[in-house]
Design a protein around this motif. Sequence first.
Motif, PDB file in Angstrom:
ATOM      1  N   PRO A 189       1.416  -1.404  -0.324  1.00  0.00           N
ATOM      2  CA  PRO A 189      -0.435  -0.189  -0.241  1.00  0.00           C
ATOM      3  C   PRO A 189       0.494   1.533  -0.265  1.00  0.00           C
ATOM      4  N   ASP A 190       0.450   1.883  -0.788  1.00  0.00           N
ATOM      5  CA  ASP A 190       0.823   3.605  -0.786  1.00  0.00           C
ATOM      6  C   ASP A 190       1.594   4.649   1.170  1.00  0.00           C
ATOM      7  N   ASP A 191       0.574   4.205   1.835  1.00  0.00           N
ATOM      8  CA  ASP A 191       0.675   4.719   2.912  1.00  0.00           C
ATOM      9  C   ASP A 191       1.425   3.676   3.682  1.00  0.00           C
ATOM     10  N   ALA A 192       2.172   2.947   3.320  1.00  0.00           N
ATOM     11  CA  ALA A 192       2.637   1.905   4.748  1.00  0.00           C
ATOM     12  C   ALA A 192       4.034   3.265   5.293  1.00  0.00           C
ATOM     13  N   PRO A 193       4.283   2.267   5.732  1.00  0.00           N
ATOM     14  CA  PRO A 193       5.432   3.513   6.363  1.00  0.00           C
ATOM     15  C   PRO A 193       6.663   3.127   4.869  1.00  0.00           C
ATOM     16  N   ARG A 194       7.308   4.832   5.515  1.00  0.00           N
ATOM     17  CA  ARG A 194       8.834   4.833   3.869  1.00  0.00           C
ATOM     18  C   ARG A 194       9.812   4.029   4.606  1.00  0.00           C
ATOM     19  N   ALA A 195      10.355   3.480   6.251  1.00  0.00           N
ATOM     20  CA  ALA A 195      10.935   2.879   5.658  1.00  0.00           C
ATOM     21  C   ALA A 195      11.445   1.486   5.554  1.00  0.00           C
ATOM     22  N   LYS A 196       9.882   1.314   5.665  1.00  0.00           N
ATOM     23  CA  LYS A 196       9.733  -0.501   5.312  1.00  0.00           C
ATOM     24  C   LYS A 196       9.114  -0.536   3.292  1.00  0.00           C
ATOM     25  N   ILE A 197       8.785   0.468   2.714  1.00  0.00           N
ATOM     26  CA  ILE A 197       9.263   0.657   1.685  1.00  0.00           C
ATOM     27  C   ILE A 197      10.269   0.605   0.831  1.00  0.00           C
ATOM     28  N   ASP A 198      11.466   1.504   1.547  1.00  0.00           N
ATOM     29  CA  ASP A 198      12.673   2.039   1.229  1.00  0.00           C
ATOM     30  C   ASP A 198      13.785   0.649   1.562  1.00  0.00           C
ATOM     31  N   ALA A 199      13.291  -0.167   2.937  1.00  0.00           N
ATOM     32  CA  ALA A 199      13.729  -1.661   2.515  1.00  0.00           C
ATOM     33  C   ALA A 199      13.635  -2.785   2.018  1.00  0.00           C
ATOM     34  N   THR A 200      12.481  -2.746   1.653  1.00  0.00           N
ATOM     35  CA  THR A 200      12.121  -4.159   0.933  1.00  0.00           C
ATOM     36  C   THR A 200      12.628  -3.701  -0.351  1.00  0.00           C
ATOM     37  N   ARG A 201      12.693  -2.758  -1.226  1.00  0.00           N
ATOM     38  CA  ARG A 201      13.995  -2.069  -2.579  1.00  0.00           C
ATOM     39  C   ARG A 201      15.316  -3.190  -2.063  1.00  0.00           C
ATOM     40  N   ALA A 202      15.348  -1.796  -0.754  1.00  0.00           N
ATOM     41  CA  ALA A 202      17.218  -2.186  -0.666  1.00  0.00           C
ATOM     42  C   ALA A 202      17.407  -4.127  -0.582  1.00  0.00           C
ATOM     43  N   LEU A 203      16.577  -4.539  -0.110  1.00  0.00           N
ATOM     44  CA  LEU A 203      16.377  -6.086  -0.388  1.00  0.00           C
ATOM     45  C   LEU A 203      16.903  -6.807  -1.718  1.00  0.00           C
ATOM     46  N   GLY A 204      16.315  -6.046  -2.884  1.00  0.00           N
ATOM     47  CA  GLY A 204      16.438  -6.021  -4.006  1.00  0.00           C
ATOM     48  C   GLY A 204      14.615  -6.607  -4.449  1.00  0.00           C
ATOM     49  N   ALA A 205      14.127  -6.089  -3.967  1.00  0.00           N
ATOM     50  CA  ALA A 205      12.437  -6.781  -4.478  1.00  0.00           C
ATOM     51  C   ALA A 205      12.297  -5.561  -5.934  1.00  0.00           C
ATOM     52  N   GLU A 206      11.313  -6.314  -6.496  1.00  0.00           N
ATOM     53  CA  GLU A 206      10.517  -5.162  -7.075  1.00  0.00           C
ATOM     54  C   GLU A 206       9.136  -4.540  -6.842  1.00  0.00           C
ATOM     55  N   VAL A 207       9.065  -3.474  -5.582  1.00  0.00           N
ATOM     56  CA  VAL A 207       7.764  -3.089  -4.973  1.00  0.00           C
ATOM     57  C   VAL A 207       7.086  -2.624  -5.631  1.00  0.00           C
TER      58      VAL A 207
END
Lengths: 324, 324
Positions: B98-116
């Motif tokens: 969801p686009d209102d997920a905490p920013r830290a979680k979105i960034d961390a997911t991307r940093a782990l190499g996933a396509e968000v």
Amino acid sequence: MNIEMIRAARARLDGHVRRTPLLNSPSLDAVAGRRVWVKAECLQHTGSFKLRGGWSAISAMEPALRARGVIAFSSGNHAQGVALAAARHGAPAVIIMPDDAPRAKIDATRALGAEVVLYDRARDDRDAICARISADRDLTLIRPFDDAWVIAGQATCGLEIAEQARDEGITRADVLVCCGGGGFSSGVALALEAEAPGLRVRPVEPEEFDDMARSLRSGVIERNERLSGSLCDAIITPQPGAMTFPILSRLAGPGMVVTEDQALHAMALAFSGLKLVAEPGGAVALAAALFHGDEIEGDDVIVTISGGNVDATVFRTALERFGG
Amino acid sequence: MNIEMIRAARARLDGHVRRTPLLNSPSLDAVAGRRVWVKAECLQHTGSFKLRGGWSAISAMEPALRARGVIAFSSGNHAQGVALAAARHGAPAVIIMPDDAPRAKIDATRALGAEVVLYDRARDDRDAICARISADRDLTLIRPFDDAWVIAGQATCGLEIAEQARDEGITRADVLVCCGGGGFSSGVALALEAEAPGLRVRPVEPEEFDDMARSLRSGVIERNERLSGSLCDAIITPQPGAMTFPILSRLAGPGMVVTEDQALHAMALAFSGLKLVAEPGGAVALAAALFHGDEIEGDDVIVTISGGNVDATVFRTALERFGG
């Protein structure tokens, strides 16, 4: 001081002191440009490694002497370590603390059952207060770092680092240790000398309070000009210890120095990357790994987060300035 | 689902997932009026227990299928668990957030190499987006809780709790588990049934999102009215899972419910007492132990801090309001 004394301390600490984890995080590795391994002593009982030395010294005392009680001076972490160890041994404890010590540390020391005596850093003579009370009540002084039993206790953390590094396949690395008087650094250095000779301690201090780094460079004990005014209260000492300095002269690599801002920044990155609460003085080694990587060699670096006893207002400041 | 499947998951997780510590603190005990034991899953890789389930499911996949990739939907913790497990298995990962997920979680997911892929909770149909992408690219859906492999992975935390409680001499206690869809609660409950039958799971939820507590009370699956608007984003789900609810109906004690303020207060006390960073949804079980002690019996209570992925601004708010 020898490795047998350290192993004996470990046996006395067993079951009373936590074996803290060695943690890592891809986000810290990315900032540092190498793998960063964090020995999380903020998760120790009382929130810092100081319980190790306090427990080691008090558990080694002759019981009749111990029953009369102990006394210590500390801005807070040694205070809590001694207070808890004394309470668990049924010994009264008097702790002399500066009245500008973090409120969280004063409160926590009292909550552990110790009698806290506050003094004014500028006006009062701490050593005189301490000498008077200990003479009046026949209390034994537990020194914060210049004591073989205390150093042996802190060294048990080094035994754990040696084992945990081996488990991770790390055979050569610098081990950055937050450094005040040098009890933690010298204890860890002795343990690593015996158990993991490819690991080398490097003491880390805040700017303007870099007595150990300067002393290691010049080869003689040098003093700090100031003794207060740092957020890194836990590791502000006048000068290296008479016992700790020779150990570090023999075993440690060059000292490292970080700014207070770098320590606050490291706290914010430990928050987001490790979910750990570090205090400023407990974050200087992580700050050195993150922001002074050019002074380090190798693919791995090990750092201690030596304590997490920080007032909420200081932690909020770190997050506000560096928490993204 | 049986204990053999859980033990097999543990074998697959070994060396990849941390055995997190069970911590305690006199300051928390004093607030709770009993001994509080904290299973610190915020120290897990990716900052939450979710890696356990993600790793369990992805490691159990047929290699050819796994190589094509996985997909998951999540507000952030399952996202990171799946992203890391996929990356380590060399599998592509798409995460719908969801686009209102905490920013830290979105960034961390991307940093782990996933396509968000972000979606709007109000306007978009998440399941349709997920179905379209997974069909287009032949990806396997890793469900957040209603999946036997995922539950078996979360259950490995229960095996650790059983062992750690035994080490501390705890034979009877409630185990309060932060509860969304019930994957963590039901997994822990299954592990405890086999390994520590004196320990009983009690799911804990935030006020207004207490679908599991109401469902356990009524005996049928009940839904939440709202699906957003809580700081406890990690544990907001529409309703108990079809797999998890029967397990918890059979094994769990009554659900517990805390306010958002109580969760923030628990975060501040975990900061000062444990030096741990908890997110709101990860602090509800601790909040229940601290502020709803009258609903618990016995001298000991075990709680999970299930995650620590919290934006700095929310954490600062918790400290400002409850950090003393």
